[in-house]
Design an enzyme around this catalytic site. Structure first.
Site, PDB file in Angstrom:
ATOM      1  N   GLY A  46      -3.160   8.807  -2.916  1.00 17.15           N
ATOM      2  CA  GLY A  46      -3.711   8.850  -1.570  1.00 17.15           C
ATOM      3  C   GLY A  46      -3.015   9.903  -0.737  1.00 17.15           C
ATOM      4  O   GLY A  46      -1.889  10.318  -1.057  1.00 17.15           O
ATOM      5  N   GLN A  51      -0.220  14.126   6.890  1.00 24.57           N
ATOM      6  CA  GLN A  51       0.671  14.638   5.842  1.00 24.57           C
ATOM      7  C   GLN A  51       0.424  16.112   5.522  1.00 24.57           C
ATOM      8  O   GLN A  51       1.248  16.756   4.885  1.00 24.57           O
ATOM      9  CB  GLN A  51       0.507  13.816   4.549  1.00 24.57           C
ATOM     10  N   CYS A  90       5.154   7.617  -1.751  1.00 22.87           N
ATOM     11  CA  CYS A  90       4.417   8.408  -0.769  1.00 22.87           C
ATOM     12  C   CYS A  90       4.692   9.881  -1.048  1.00 22.87           C
ATOM     13  O   CYS A  90       5.830  10.247  -1.333  1.00 22.87           O
ATOM     14  CB  CYS A  90       4.906   8.034   0.629  1.00 22.87           C
ATOM     15  N   LEU A  91       3.652  10.712  -0.983  1.00 24.78           N
ATOM     16  CA  LEU A  91       3.857  12.137  -1.277  1.00 24.78           C
ATOM     17  C   LEU A  91       4.789  12.804  -0.264  1.00 24.78           C
ATOM     18  O   LEU A  91       5.342  13.862  -0.547  1.00 24.78           O
ATOM     19  CB  LEU A  91       2.512  12.871  -1.335  1.00 24.78           C
ATOM     20  N   HIS A 132      -1.832   1.742   3.158  1.00 28.56           N
ATOM     21  CA  HIS A 132      -0.782   2.768   3.248  1.00 28.56           C
ATOM     22  C   HIS A 132      -1.282   3.996   4.006  1.00 28.56           C
ATOM     23  O   HIS A 132      -0.607   4.514   4.902  1.00 28.56           O
ATOM     24  CB  HIS A 132      -0.330   3.151   1.830  1.00 28.56           C
ATOM     25  N   GLU A 133      -2.480   4.453   3.654  1.00 23.60           N
ATOM     26  CA  GLU A 133      -2.990   5.678   4.282  1.00 23.60           C
ATOM     27  C   GLU A 133      -3.374   5.448   5.743  1.00 23.60           C
ATOM     28  O   GLU A 133      -3.151   6.315   6.587  1.00 23.60           O
ATOM     29  CB  GLU A 133      -4.179   6.239   3.485  1.00 23.60           C
ATOM     30  N   HIS A 136      -0.403   5.744   7.949  1.00 23.96           N
ATOM     31  CA  HIS A 136      -0.045   7.128   8.286  1.00 23.96           C
ATOM     32  C   HIS A 136      -0.743   7.603   9.561  1.00 23.96           C
ATOM     33  O   HIS A 136      -0.186   8.387  10.324  1.00 23.96           O
ATOM     34  CB  HIS A 136      -0.469   8.082   7.156  1.00 23.96           C
TER      35      HIS A 136
HETATM   36 NI    NI Z   1       2.062   8.172   2.136  1.00 28.49          NI
END
Ligand code: NI
Length: 161
Positions: A46, A51, A90-91, A132-133, A136
């Site tokens: 995701g 991000q 998380c990226l 999660h997304e 953000h």
């Molecule tokens: Ni993330």
């Protein structure tokens, strides 16, 4: 399509609240496509627009199954049910993982890439990824919700491209 630069932990933009998208136009579709490409490049499940430095309520998710990448605009959780203990990364936090509690099932709504309203019923990993997304988009990072003391750094494997 283009790969976008992923903002990492410590970058202030990750703490800001994203704005709703008013019109799903070609620019938003380009952002969605770039985000999918960027997520795939880094093997993520995701990615949220902040991000990649864009404060818009836009997320992409791909569990690498038959459902293909999900592209969601203005996603919102309508209902959440049950709990699951999950491990999450998380990226924006390369090679870091932590445990937390997420809902087991959710119902969400969003606009698709054509601006059409859709409803999504999700459970397990998909429910986790959507939560999660969406976090953000409100400046919330997974480490805010982790079970204290569970953050781990995992050494990346050698053969990563
Ligand atoms: Ni993330």
């Amino acid at each position: 399509m283009a790969i976008r630069v992923i903002r990492e932990n410590g970058d202030e933009i990750l703490r800001k609240k994203s704005r709703e998208v008013e019109i799903v136009d070609d620019k938003i579709r380009e952002l969605l496509d770039d985000m999918v490409e960027t997520m795939h490049k880094y093997n993520g499940v995701g990615l949220a627009a902040p991000q990649v430095g864009i404060l818009k309520r836009v997320i992409v998710i791909d569990l690498y199954d038959d459902n293909g990448p999900l592209k969601l605009v203005n996603p919102k959780i309508l209902k959440a049910k049950g709990t699951q203990e999950v491990e999450e990364g998380c990226l924006s936090f390369p090679n870091q993982y932590a445990k937390m509690i997420r809902p087991e099932e959710i119902v969400a709504e969003a606009l698709d890439e054509n601006g059409k309203k859709i409803k999504i019923k999700a459970k397990d990993l998909l429910a986790q990824a959507i939560c999660h997304e969406i976090d953000h988009l409100d400046g919330i990072l997974f480490v805010d919700n982790m079970i204290p003391g569970t953050l781990q750094y995992v050494e990346p494997s050698e053969e990563k491209n």
